[in-house]
Design an enzyme around this catalytic site. Structure first.
Site, mmCIF file in Angstrom:
data_model
loop_
_atom_site.group_PDB
_atom_site.id
_atom_site.type_symbol
_atom_site.label_atom_id
_atom_site.label_comp_id
_atom_site.label_asym_id
_atom_site.label_seq_id
_atom_site.Cartn_x
_atom_site.Cartn_y
_atom_site.Cartn_z
ATOM 1 N N LYS A 48 -18.509 18.834 16.226
ATOM 2 C CA LYS A 48 -18.488 16.992 16.069
ATOM 3 C C LYS A 48 -18.369 16.994 17.491
ATOM 4 C CE LYS A 48 -18.905 15.147 11.324
ATOM 5 N NZ LYS A 48 -18.817 14.158 10.566
ATOM 6 N N GLN A 94 -12.843 11.791 8.944
ATOM 7 C CA GLN A 94 -13.661 12.467 8.629
ATOM 8 C C GLN A 94 -12.870 12.316 7.083
ATOM 9 O OE1 GLN A 94 -15.967 14.682 10.111
ATOM 10 N NE2 GLN A 94 -16.003 15.507 7.996
ATOM 11 N N ASP A 101 -20.908 6.618 11.169
ATOM 12 C CA ASP A 101 -21.568 7.007 10.412
ATOM 13 C C ASP A 101 -21.954 5.948 9.127
ATOM 14 O OD1 ASP A 101 -20.182 9.876 9.837
ATOM 15 O OD2 ASP A 101 -18.500 8.974 9.677
HETATM 16 N N1 GUN Z 1 -17.673 14.163 4.984
HETATM 17 C C1 GUN Z 1 -18.823 14.681 4.622
HETATM 18 N N2 GUN Z 1 -19.857 14.497 4.641
HETATM 19 C C2 GUN Z 1 -19.015 13.085 6.142
HETATM 20 C C3 GUN Z 1 -19.919 12.704 7.059
HETATM 21 O O1 GUN Z 1 -20.843 12.628 7.553
HETATM 22 N N3 GUN Z 1 -19.053 11.660 7.510
HETATM 23 C C4 GUN Z 1 -17.418 11.909 7.575
HETATM 24 N N4 GUN Z 1 -16.899 11.417 8.356
HETATM 25 N N5 GUN Z 1 -17.139 12.259 6.529
HETATM 26 C C5 GUN Z 1 -17.763 13.478 6.057
#
Ligand code: GUN
Length: 292
Positions: A52, A96, A119
């Site tokens: 990311k 995350q 998110d």
């Molecule tokens: N863990 C698994 N998928 C995601 C996501 O799309 N965003 C975040 N922050 N954590 C995740």
């Protein structure tokens, strides 16, 4: 059978964003700034978060990576989020997941300002999404799948979509989006989960299947009708000594045997994964434009 190439589609979306950001910068406007928080040393989370951050760099966004030790206190994490909420330079905040067991995810998600929740996990954004409000942040994976269907002009109106998996991050938001009264939606939606009876019979009635349950190779050829569209959200790491990393990635679909029956299918890797990142970048761009 046509591959739904997430890598290629994501590249095209990211290219457009890159041009838009460069244009903003030349007119003296602020460029998007994503703050990403990682707690602990989970290998998959580290990979996702660095990808990311790298994508931010590639398309001209600013990013800040904040890394806490596994044993960070809940209070310290919440204080950091509060700082980022108030920091005018930051447009988007993501934490995350999963978090270590001593930190309640719900509290962390609800601490993020809804206007910076790129998110789309905050209850306010989930509520707006359910109401079909255009200003909601949509969770990145379901949003990425919608963009993949749209960019590849996959027909969805009136189709029966079967989603396998009811997570808050993928399955449940996916069921809402595919039922929306707009393209790519207007599906009749069935949401299956671990307690569903006759899952094979239900899948056989599907025009579109989204497999998001996290069991490698779960969807087999005898569960898929000819001409179906299959979207594979699985990304399980499987030990593989022949790979430099020591693992390979397995999807929830038995690709080799299912693919010949499909009109469209996503590969793993190179399907939904890159689209998730492209969708997160679109959300971050939107957060920036909305605030500046
Ligand atoms: N863990 C698994 N998928 C995601 C996501 O799309 N965003 C975040 N922050 N954590 C995740």
């Amino acid at each position: 059978m046509q591959l739904l190439d997430g890598k290629k589609t994501a590249k095209s979306i990211l290219n457009t964003l890159k041009i838009d950001v460069a244009q903003r910068a030349t007119t003296g406007k602020k460029v998007p700034h994503l703050a990403a928080i990682l707690v602990g040393t989970n290998g998959a989370s580290q990979t996702y978060i660095s990808s990311k951050v790298k994508t931010c760099h590639d398309i001209g966004f600013r990013s800040t990576l904040i890394h806490f030790e596994e044993d960070v206190s809940e209070l310290k994490l919440l204080e950091k989020i509060e700082d980022l909420n108030e920091d005018m330079a930051v447009d988007g905040i993501l934490v995350q997941l999963p978090l270590p067991a001593h930190i309640p995810e719900k509290k962390v998600i609800e601490a993020i300002a809804p206007s910076k929740d790129v998110d789309g996990f905050h209850p306010e954004n989930i509520g707006r999404m359910i109401l079909g409000e255009e200003d909601a942040f949509i969770p990145a994976t379901p949003y990425g799948i919608m963009l993949l269907l749209e960019h590849n002009r996959v027909a969805t109106k009136g189709k029966h979509a079967v989603i396998i998996g009811r997570s808050n991050i993928v399955g449940r938001p996916m069921s809402i989006l595919l039922s929306n009264n707009s393209y790519p939606g207007n599906c009749t939606v069935t949401l299956c989960h671990s307690k569903t009876e006759n899952i094979k019979e239900i899948c056989l009635q599907a025009d579109i299947i989204v497999a998001a349950l996290g069991i490698p190779g779960f969807l087999k050829e005898d569960m898929v009708k000819n001409g179906a569209v299959v979207i594979d959200v699985g990304i399980t790491r499987i030990e593989d000594e022949s790979k430099k990393s020591g693992y390979s990635i397995s999807g929830d679909v038995d690709f080799e045997n299912v693919a010949p029956k499909c009109s469209y299918i996503t590969p793993v890797p190179g399907g939904v994964g890159p689209m998730t990142i492209a969708a997160l970048m679109k959300n971050t761009y939107k957060a920036c434009v909305d605030r500046n």
